[in-house]
Design a protein around this motif. Structure first.
Motif, PDB file in Angstrom:
ATOM      1  N   SER A   1       0.814  -1.214   0.000  1.00  0.00           N
ATOM      2  CA  SER A   1       0.000   0.000   0.000  1.00  0.00           C
ATOM      3  C   SER A   1       0.846   1.261   0.000  1.00  0.00           C
ATOM      4  O   SER A   1       1.774   1.394   0.807  1.00  0.00           O
ATOM      5  CB  SER A   1      -0.888   0.005   1.256  1.00  0.00           C
ATOM      6  OG  SER A   1      -1.320   1.311   1.551  1.00  0.00           O
TER       7      SER A   1
ATOM      8  N   ILE B   1      -0.193   4.011   1.035  1.00  0.00           N
ATOM      9  CA  ILE B   1      -0.502   4.680   2.306  1.00  0.00           C
ATOM     10  C   ILE B   1       0.494   4.237   3.368  1.00  0.00           C
ATOM     11  O   ILE B   1       1.104   5.058   4.065  1.00  0.00           O
ATOM     12  CB  ILE B   1      -1.946   4.367   2.770  1.00  0.00           C
ATOM     13  CG1 ILE B   1      -2.960   4.933   1.782  1.00  0.00           C
ATOM     14  CG2 ILE B   1      -2.195   4.921   4.172  1.00  0.00           C
ATOM     15  CD1 ILE B   1      -4.400   4.517   2.069  1.00  0.00           C
TER      16      ILE B   1
ATOM     17  N   VAL C   1      -6.128   7.517  -0.540  1.00  0.00           N
ATOM     18  CA  VAL C   1      -4.699   7.603  -0.231  1.00  0.00           C
ATOM     19  C   VAL C   1      -4.350   8.983   0.293  1.00  0.00           C
ATOM     20  O   VAL C   1      -3.755   9.141   1.356  1.00  0.00           O
ATOM     21  CB  VAL C   1      -3.828   7.270  -1.472  1.00  0.00           C
ATOM     22  CG1 VAL C   1      -2.349   7.443  -1.154  1.00  0.00           C
ATOM     23  CG2 VAL C   1      -4.109   5.855  -1.941  1.00  0.00           C
TER      24      VAL C   1
ATOM     25  N   ALA D   1      -5.930   9.646   3.716  1.00  0.00           N
ATOM     26  CA  ALA D   1      -5.249   8.931   4.796  1.00  0.00           C
ATOM     27  C   ALA D   1      -3.922   9.589   5.144  1.00  0.00           C
ATOM     28  O   ALA D   1      -3.586   9.763   6.317  1.00  0.00           O
ATOM     29  CB  ALA D   1      -5.022   7.473   4.399  1.00  0.00           C
ATOM     30  N   VAL D   2      -3.164   9.972   4.123  1.00  0.00           N
ATOM     31  CA  VAL D   2      -1.845  10.556   4.379  1.00  0.00           C
ATOM     32  C   VAL D   2      -1.990  11.954   4.988  1.00  0.00           C
ATOM     33  O   VAL D   2      -1.321  12.289   5.968  1.00  0.00           O
ATOM     34  CB  VAL D   2      -1.001  10.588   3.082  1.00  0.00           C
ATOM     35  CG1 VAL D   2       0.339  11.276   3.329  1.00  0.00           C
ATOM     36  CG2 VAL D   2      -0.763   9.162   2.575  1.00  0.00           C
TER      37      VAL D   2
END
Length: 312
Positions: A108, A110, A141, A144-145
């Protein structure tokens, strides 16, 4: 995970905290735009750039419990390396002399980026803007980041073009008086100092107690003027430690009764960077209420850096 500098460009230094700019690479036009911005930033700060990309195995292989053939690994790594090499060429067009390293991970993006966030100065990601985020920076993505990274994250939209004007524009900071706003302000001053750029500090206020009925307009105007003077003094007080630390940074203060999104968008026209503070996983508060942050990530006319509070 591999992490290495190109052979003729020196070796990566093993240390817990590297002063380095990381940019997510996925081969898309949005990603290339992010690489240009990140290369310019690394060049201005005099620090290396790291290109980060990842690949995943096709799901059907895992479903049958199969061991993927080595050729598949080799092909995926080779395709990812092509994206890295292309990004390196784009970065060197912008800044021919910067050192460039790379990281390629299986799995991933992420996980890879959040893991790297512990040890680097900032992470830069590309976005297609209103159409959503693409490839390595699809909605989930980037969300989340941006929401969980322990270092500042910069989102560069595909339409945030790096040109001669925006290369020398100001750094804009939204100030709301919170602890994370203070952290974001410190980072914005450091960015402005490194870039030799003007810093524009934007503070918005809305006094819901003041009723602007026709009968009360005159009194309301006087009240607003008093509140505005108080807000100007408060902003100067909040900026004072940083103006002392960075005496060479020219500061322009903007106090407005406008809505935060509109005030920040207007003042970010032609800017190099907009810096905003986020209050953690629960979304954005203060100057960045939930929908406000989303609106800014979609509509800011320049790249936007999101700064989160210190981990507890």
């Amino acid at each position: 995970m591999t992490s290495k500098f190109h052979p003729h460009e020196g070796k990566a230094i093993e240390m817990t905290q590297e002063d380095i700019v990381v940019v997510a690479v996925d081969g898309s036009p949005a990603s290339r735009n992010a690489v240009r911005w990140a290369a310019n930033t690394a060049n201005k700060r005099g620090i290396p750039l790291r290109l980060a990309s990842s690949y995943t195995m096709p799901q059907f292989l895992y479903a049958e419990g199969m061991v993927p053939p080595q050729e598949l690994f080799d092909d995926l790594q080779s395709e990812t390396m092509e994206k890295i090499d292309e990004a390196r060429a784009v970065a060197h067009e912008v800044a021919p002399d910067i050192k460039i390293g790379h990281t390629i991970a299986e799995g991933s993006p992420i996980d890879m980026l959040l893991d790297m966030a512990h040890d680097v100065t900032m992470i830069v990601m590309g976005s297609r803007g209103l159409g959503g985020l693409s490839g390595m920076v699809m909605g989930s993505v980037s969300a989340a980041v941006v929401s969980h990274a322990s270092c500042p994250v910069v989102v560069v939209r595909e339409d945030n073009q790096l040109d001669e004007a925006s290369k020398y524009g100001p750094v804009v900071i939204g100030v709301d008086g919170s602890d994370v706003s203070a952290k974001a302000t410190a980072i914005a001053f450091a960015e402005a100092d490194a870039r030799g750029a003007e810093l524009v500090a934007v503070h918005t206020w809305m006094d819901m107690q003041v009723q602007a009925s026709l009968a009360a307009l005159s009194a309301a105007q006087q009240q607003w003027e008093v509140v505005e003077r108080e807000q100007i003094d408060m902003l100067a007080e909040r900026l004072a430690p940083m103006t002392e630390k960075y005496p060479n940074v020219e500061v322009r203060k903007v106090i407005t009764r406008d809505r935060p999104v509109r005030a920040l968008v207007e003042n970010s026209e032609g800017a190099q960077l907009l810096v905003v503070g986020s209050h953690g996983r629960g979304g954005f508060k203060g100057m960045l209420l939930g929908s406000t942050s989303r609106a800014l990530l979609q509509s800011a006319p320049c790249p936007m850096m999101v700064v989160r509070p210190e981990a507890v």
